[in-house]
Design an enzyme around this catalytic site. Structure first.
Site, PDB file in Angstrom:
ATOM      1  N   GLY A 481       0.799  -1.232   0.000  1.00 27.44           N
ATOM      2  CA  GLY A 481       0.000   0.000   0.000  1.00 27.44           C
ATOM      3  C   GLY A 481       0.825   1.271   0.000  1.00 27.44           C
ATOM      4  N   GLU A 482       2.064   1.190   0.407  1.00 29.58           N
ATOM      5  CA  GLU A 482       2.911   2.381   0.490  1.00 29.58           C
ATOM      6  C   GLU A 482       3.430   2.738  -0.900  1.00 29.58           C
ATOM      7  OE1 GLU A 482       6.948   3.819   2.853  1.00 29.58           O
ATOM      8  OE2 GLU A 482       5.875   2.002   3.464  1.00 29.58           O
ATOM      9  N   ALA A 483       3.298   4.050  -1.238  1.00 34.02           N
ATOM     10  CA  ALA A 483       3.638   4.497  -2.592  1.00 34.02           C
ATOM     11  C   ALA A 483       5.124   4.325  -2.891  1.00 34.02           C
ATOM     12  CB  ALA A 483       3.225   5.958  -2.770  1.00 34.02           C
TER      13      ALA A 483
END
Length: 1501
Positions: A481-483
């Site tokens: 989920g982390e960009a």
């Protein structure tokens, strides 16, 4: 199955039958013709009134070729289909598939995939039926009358019939196996989750058939079916009762097959890449058996009970399979006749299973189909299973915290430390949580980046378009989920894509690919996420990607294509992996309708997952191993015992149903058996404790709650004690405690009043003091609550409840435990008694009325086990303190027994002294052995007068001690033995006769202990002393009739007295060193000479069979040096001693032993030992000279024949050896002349032991044998001369002749030969015997002449390695044999008794003499002629002594030859004799008259 289905159909209307046929046919036509043609054909069916076979074929004829080519085969198929549906028979279809079993079909051709047209037809029809069964049903509830459902059911029925009737070709042919994988298994994955019960049931039946007949080919398919269908249905809370019931019914059949159960464990649970099918199956069945899913399913209590029973039945079947599989390792104590015949199974020898393990349904076929060549090694499978457990634990850790999981796997050595190995692990392991994989790859640390780079670099994007490459990249994990993590992943993907596609020109740089990948992910989320309401249009997507290609746009057509691909199919993980990791957790269901809806959704997902997995493995190959080893059961039970125990315990605890209780008890009994067989103590104790707990007999339970299941539990516990007693170990404690408490329950059941019951608790609590009288006695059974006026009614109720514990069957069963203790093995009886004593101590610990039940049982089993050799085991205990205590206790007991003495014909002393003997044999501790010897010595010193049968054990102990290397032990044992022989035998000889042989054998063992030579010599003296007892007390031996009643009284002295002594002396001679065996030999023959006058004739025969064993030691010493020493010393000594004894007892021995004596002498002469050969001839000479006067003509004939055989044997041996030596010589032609000249210049002499030779070892052996045989020849010649003329007679005559010739006084020489003949055996020999000896001598002379004349052979021998003073010769043999012959002939010629034979004798004498003179004249060697001087002196001197009438013919023949001799340089003595000879010739033939006063003529004979 088909028969049942069509029987039902038969009861329906004809229209339904026609509809069924039409639906099946239409389904087949749908796959082959157009839709319009299908409707057309259906119309033809509808209007057809005549439903005959011809009409049916006519309707289908024009499409037959499209379904199966050639047309004939398709027509045949529709005929079979018609017969099946209308005639309700599977005959036709079975016939069609049975044709594939024809042996002619097995002849395959390289150019064709099928060897027969029917094989191809069968394949096409089978494939069509599989596809037909996969046709989807209409939406909504299934209509039983619909064509789709009916065609699906019929196709499945036909497939089941095909598989059940399949022959070996169908089961093994590659195309049929492929069809099963690619079509049938995929069809089963669809129908195996069908909501239609009939379809589901047929699918299960087909799977059972595949498991039975085809599992060797379908390992991965079977795994998918188990994992995704069977186990999922069992584990899913929303599945229906009908589905679970049918699955468990199927599992019941699978679990009844031992081979199948073990194969499942071996092939799946012990495979790193497979699911744990066996473990999951047991866990799921355990949950069902415990009834844990009843409320979740929403089923009725009756249905839940049925499921529980089926679950228990499956679990019990699995345990029974384990018991059956390992039954060869089980030893039933009740089948043992005695303790010494226990034969525990050898695991290495039990690898081949008995046929009894394959009694289950279908197991035989599976065994035939899964015959693998690999060996079954349980250790390897256990290692794999351990590795698998490590990997699974590591995966679980990874799915929670990836770093911990990776670190754990690396610590356990299951994962390498490099980034490449970790990346490969992430690719290959499908069980990893995809979200955690994404998070792990997106981490920002250096090592995580390396792993991510390696992960991406291991993907191959060459030749792929960008979208498909991105799909491949993202199918293995979920994007984090982390960009920033996504950014790193996409950046590496873009670089890898361009690296793999360097020739592409679309992307200006990796940045373009990076941005495009991001946009595709955004597009996927936008188009397929239900949370996004306003979807992105194609124009918006194209606009969003403007200027990303190095400030330029990508082609709109390209971006439009990407949009269309993503809109058509989202980017996701691969289908099988996505479905596999879908959680199947519990869900709250509000209503039955919602449950059905949710279950249908889960079934649809299961079908998709199973279909995807089936298609994924349809082309995979995985070996399926057929288990054979017994040891597989151990890890299987180790894995399953906990859920099994939980299921059985819950079943006994919560359910009162008799069937449930019976299944639980049977399962516990089987589990105990398995734990016992494999010595699994923890598991065994857990099950036994559970069983004991449910008897309600323990102190923590109350029998007021006892029910029938508890009574059955007690019976089961007793059965376990009876059948598995050898294996129970510490579990005996629980069992014996229950039996102890059972006695109280039996007293209650029989109505015994409280005051007569002796049961009390270990301690009394203050709160119990106020109880009524009698209730405190039953506290161990939980009866302390019986207070007040209700206690009588409750006691009556309890008596009724526990009354069955007092039944005859229970009482007898308990008693069998104690009476059967005699059949327990050594360790088991120790455990049994130890825990019985512990229970007895608990019973006796009461302060009021201690119970005596266990104490009484101890007394009983002590009586039952009196015949056990407990001291044997304790005396051999490795702990010396224990062993010393045991030996000392045994000594005390033995002394008590010996004090009582022993009556005649009793043998109890042997029984209680036998442990000493056993301990001495088995215990190698010097301390214990010394103590045993001292104990026995003390008994002998104190109780010698009372010992009778115990002497055998005493001498056996001393026999063991005699071979010891400890001087103290040997010395003490020998001193005691010496006192017994010298003192005890003197006073109590009659009591020790039975052990007299053991005493002599014991002394023999002392003699043979080479470490103590002084003891050896003293022991021989004691044996000599034993002979004195036999000689002085023969009557005691004759009167002893204990165990030799078949021996005649006259022979008992020999059998029990003389024979053991002489036999042991012969053993001493054969076993001991030189000095000891020489002493033994001397004593043996001293005994013979001293006591032989009392021996019977047949005793001598037995005795010499023992004596001749001395010469049988060709098999004794292996090394040549030892063998030579043996022959030179012992054999030589024995030979002279035998002849001495034979001469001493000639009258008794000559008639029975003389042939054997001669045979033995011949054996000695034939040996390759010069000393022994010489001794043989010398003994023969002495034997004849000393006993010849007593010889009969027959004996003389035997004697002469013996000498002739020896002569002939040596002739042949020498000739053979000469030939062998010559053949091995390699002559050098160029040096031969000089070699011969050098040899001729050397002197010649007879071969003797002084000569030496050199060369190879084989040549040395040949020369040694040759030399010995030549020596034997000389010895034999001398032996004949000594026998006939007495020893030294001939030598004295030669010396006298030579001396007289020197003095020229031949007339004064004595006729020594005449006097020697009178002393020798000449007077006792007949003319036939003399001629036989003469033939031997002349043959020997001729052989020597031939050898000496063969200069080439002699040179070859010399060249072969024989290096003496000269070339080898037989001069001495040549001269001595002729000299002896001449003496015999001259003696016979002058013997008046042979006057009638004089003409023949004179003729033979003439021939021998003339040949001798001719040979002498022909000699060319001076040294050779010198060897004949004595011979010529003998010939001429003896001739001169003949009277004129006998002299005249000989001299006339000699005259020319003597004249020829004059040319040689003769010695003076010979020239003097010749002068005398010529003078005698002149006188006899009146050539001249002798001068007056001249020399007087020689005296005539």
């Amino acid at each position: 199955m088909l028969h049942v289905i069509f029987t039902r159909m038969e009861q329906q209307a004809v229209s339904l039958t026609r509809d069924t046929l039409m639906s099946v046919t239409t389904g087949l036509l749908n796959m082959s013709v157009t839709t319009g043609r299908v409707h057309e054909k259906r119309a033809e069916f509808n209007v057809c009134q005549d439903f005959s076979l011809d009409k049916y074929l006519a309707v289908t004829s024009d499409v037959v070729g499209q379904i199966n080519k050639p047309a004939a085969a398709g027509k045949y198929f529709f005929t079979a289909l018609y017969i099946n549906v209308l005639s309700h028979s599977v005959v036709a279809l079975t016939l069609m598939f049975s044709l594939s079993q024809d042996p002619d079909c097995l002849q395959t051709h390289a150019s064709a995939r099928f060897s027969h047209i029917l094989q191809k037809d069968a394949f096409l029809v089978f494939r069509s039926l599989c596809k037909l069964s996969m046709k989807p049903l209409a939406d909504g509830p299934p209509d039983p009358k619909s064509h789709e459902l009916r065609s699906k059911i019929v196709s499945l029925q036909l497939l089941l019939s095909v598989l059940q009737a399949a022959g070996p070709v169908f089961r093994t042919h590659e195309m049929f196996v492929t069809a099963i994988k690619q079509y049938l298994c995929v069809a089963l994955s669809k129908n195996g989750v069908s909501s239609v019960p009939e379809v589901f049931e047929l699918s299960l039946a087909i799977f059972l058939t595949l498991l039975s007949h085809f599992k060797v080919h379908l390992k991965m398919q079977i795994e998918v079916f188990f994992r995704e269908i069977f186990l999922t249905i069992l584990e899913t809370s929303t599945s229906t009762f009908e589905h679970k019931w049918m699955v468990i019914q199927t599992l019941t059949r699978i679990c009844a097959d031992a081979q199948c159960v073990v194969d499942i464990y071996v092939n799946y649970d012990c495979d790193l890449n497979a699911a744990n099918i066996f473990e999951r199956l047991v866990n799921d069945l355990s949950k069902i058996a415990q009834g844990r899913s009843g409320q979740e399913l929403g089923i009725t209590p009756l249905q839940e009970l049925s499921l529980r029973k089926k679950g228990l039945e499956c679990l019990v079947s699995i345990l029974k399979c384990m018991v059956e599989w390992s039954k060869d390792m089980y030893v039933n104590p009740n089948l043992q006749t005695n303790l010494g015949q226990e034969h525990p199974c050898d695991p290495d020898a039990a690898e081949v299973k008995p046929s009894g393990r394959r009694d289950s349904v279908g197991s035989l076929d599976s065994a035939l189909s899964s015959s693998t060549a690999q060996a079954d090694h349980p250790e390897q499978y256990e290692v794999i299973k351990q590795q698998k457990e490590i990997i699974e634990h590591g995966i679980d850790l990874f799915n929670k915290k990836p770093k911990r999981g990776v670190q754990y796997l690396q610590d356990q050595g299951m994962l390498g430390p490099t980034a490449e190995e970790i990346a490969q692990f992430l690719h290959q392991e499908d069980r990893l949580d995809t979200t955690q994989v994404g998070e792990f790859l997106g981490e920002n640390s250096k090592f995580h980046k390396e792993v991510m780079y390696c992960y991406v670099d291991q993907l191959d994007f060459c030749g792929r378009d960008f979208v498909s490459a991105l799909r491949i990249f993202l199918e293995g994990f979920r994007l984090p989920g982390e960009a920033q993590k996504i950014d790193r992943l996409m950046e590496k993907f873009a670089a890898r894509y361009l690296e793999c596609n360097q020739s592409q020109t679309l992307f200006a740089s990796a940045d373009t690919a990076y941005v495009l990948a991001y946009s595709i992910i955004m597009l996927t989320t936008d188009l397929h996420s239900p949370q996004v309401k306003n979807k992105m249009t194609k124009e918006q997507y194209i606009k969003m990607n403007r200027g990303i290609n190095d400030s330029k746009d990508l082609p709109e057509e390209y971006l439009s294509s990407i949009y269309n691909q993503i809109a058509g199919k989202k980017i996701s993980m691969k289908e099988s992996k996505e479905f596999t990791i879908t959680p199947k957790g519990k869900q709250n269901v509000a209503s039955e309708k919602q449950r059905r809806l949710l279950y249908n959704m889960e079934m649809e997902q299961m079908a998709k997952t199973a279909k995807a997995l089936m298609e994924a493995v349809s082309h995979a190959q995985a070996p399926f191993f057929s288990a054979t080893h017994l040891e597989h059961v151990r890890p299987m039970f180790k894995l399953a015992w906990t859920p099994l125990l939980a299921a059985f315990s819950v079943g006994l605890q919560d359910c009162d149903d008799p069937e449930v209780a019976s299944l639980c008890l049977e399962g516990i009994r089987c589990a105990i058996r398995i734990a016992c067989i494999f010595s699994m103590q923890l598991e065994r104790d857990a099950y036994v404790q559970a069983l004991a707990r449910f008897t309600l007999l323990t102190a923590s339970s109350s029998i007021t709650e006892m029910k029938q299941k508890n009574i059955d539990t007690i019976k089961t516990l007793i059965t376990v004690a009876h059948t598995d007693g050898n294996y129970l170990g510490n579990s005996w404690h629980e069992i014996l405690k229950c039996i102890s408490q059972l006695e109280l329950a039996q007293l209650i059941g029989t109505g015994v009043k409280a005051r007569y019951i002796s049961g009390v608790t270990h301690s009394r609590e203050p709160s119990i003091r106020g109880l009524p009288s009698g209730t405190e006695d039953f506290m161990p059974l939980g009866l302390g609550g019986l207070v007040g006026s209700q206690d009588k009614r409750q006691m009556a109720h309890i008596q009724e409840s526990v009354g069955e514990t007092s039944s005859q069957s229970v009482v007898v069963a308990v008693d069998r435990i104690f009476t059967g203790s005699t059949r327990l093995d050594g360790n088991a009886i120790v455990d049994f008694v130890r825990w019985l004593c512990a229970v007895s101590m608990d019973e006796l610990a009461s302060s009021h009325q201690p119970r005596m039940f266990s104490l009484q049982k101890i007394v009983e089993i002590s009586y039952y086990n009196m015949n056990r050799d407990h001291f044997n085991k304790v005396g051999c205990n490795p702990n010396e303190d224990v062993a010393i205590f045991a030996v000392d206790s045994l000594r005390q007991l033995s002394m008590k027994f010996l004090e009582k003495g022993e009556l005649a014909n009793f043998r109890f002393q042997k029984d209680f002294l036998r442990p000493f003997e056993h301990i001495m044999k088995k215990n190698r501790s010097p301390t214990i052995r010394d103590m045993v010897v001292r104990c026995v010595a003390q008994m002998v010193n104190c109780q010698a007068g009372n010992i009778r049968s115990g002497w055998k054990n005493i001498f056996s102990v001393f026999h063991q001690a005699a071979a010891d290397h400890d001087e103290t032990i040997v010395e003490l044992a020998f001193q005691t033995t010496g006192r017994i022989v010298l003192n005890t035998f003197k006073e109590h000889f009659a009591a020790a006769i039975d052990s007299f042989q053991d005493a002599v054998k014991c002394l023999s063992e002392f003699v043979c202990n080479a470490a103590f030579p002084d003891t050896s010599m003293e022991a021989i003296r004691l044996i000599r002393h034993c002979a004195k007892y036999v000689s002085e007390r023969p009557q005691a031996l004759r009167e002893y009739t204990s165990d030799d009643m078949n021996v005649a009284p006259g022979d008992r002295v020999w059998v029990r007295g003389w024979f053991p002594i002489l036999f042991e002396l012969s053993c001493i001679i054969n076993r001991c060193k030189l000095d000891v065996r020489t002493r033994g030999l001397t004593v043996m023959f001293e005994i013979m000479k001293s006591y032989g006058n009392s021996f019977e004739t047949h005793w001598w025969h037995d005795l010499f069979r023992i004596v001749f064993r001395i010469f049988d030691n060709m098999k004794l010493p292996e090394q040549q040096t030892e063998k030579t020493e043996w022959m030179t010393t012992t054999c030589n000594h024995a030979l002279y001693a035998i002849c001495d004894v034979f001469t001493h007892f000639y009258e008794a021995l000559s008639s029975i032993l003389l042939p054997d004596i001669f045979t033995q002498l011949q054996w000695c002469v034939r040996q390759d030992n010069e000393q022994l050969a010489r001794s043989g001839t010398n003994c023969l000479e002495n034997l004849v000279i000393l006993n010849g006067e007593k010889f009969s003509p027959e004996v003389w004939d035997m004697t002469c024949s013996c000498m002739k055989e020896i002569f002939q044997n040596t002739f042949h041996t020498v000739a053979h050896l000469c030939d062998v030596c010559v053949q091995e010589a390699d002559f050098d032609a160029q040096s031969q002349g000089s070699y011969d000249r050098a040899a001729s210049e050397r002197g010649h002499s007879q071969m003797s032991s002084d000569d030496t030779w050199k060369g190879r070892a084989s040549d040395q052996r040949l020369f040694s044998g040759l030399l010995i045989k030549c020596v034997v020849q000389l010895e034999l010649i001398q032996t004949i001369d000594n026998i006939v003329f007495y020893p030294s007679t001939s030598k004295k005559e030669d010396a006298d002749n030579m001396s007289a010739a020197q003095r020229d006084a031949l007339e004064e020489a004595e006729l020594t030969g005449e006097t020697g003949a009178e002393q020798g055996m000449y007077m006792h020999l007949s003319s036939a015997h003399l001629f036989k000896l003469l033939d031997c001598l002349l043959e020997s002379h001729q052989f020597a002449k031939d050898f000496n004349s063969n200069n080439e052979q002699r040179t070859a021998l010399w060249r072969a390695g024989f290096k003496g003073k000269s070339k080898p010769n037989l001069l001495k043999q040549e001269s001595t044999s002729l000299a002896c012959s001449l003496r015999i002939l001259f003696k016979m010629n002058s013997d008046p008794k042979l006057q009638e034979s004089w003409p023949d004798i004179q003729a033979r004498l003439m021939i021998v003499c003339t040949e001798a003179l001719d040979y002498f004249i022909s000699l060319t060697s001076e040294s050779h002629r010198e060897a004949w001087n004595s011979l010529l002196m003998l010939l001429l001197t003896r001739t001169l002594r003949l009277p004129d009438e006998k002299f005249r013919p000989l001299s006339s023949s000699f005259y020319p030859r003597l004249c020829e001799m004059m040319q040689f340089d003769l010695i003076p003595e010979l020239r003097a004799v010749l002068r005398r000879f010529f003078l005698r010739i002149g006188s006899v033939f009146h050539i001249h008259a002798p001068p007056q006063g001249g020399t007087t003529p020689l005296p005539t004979t």
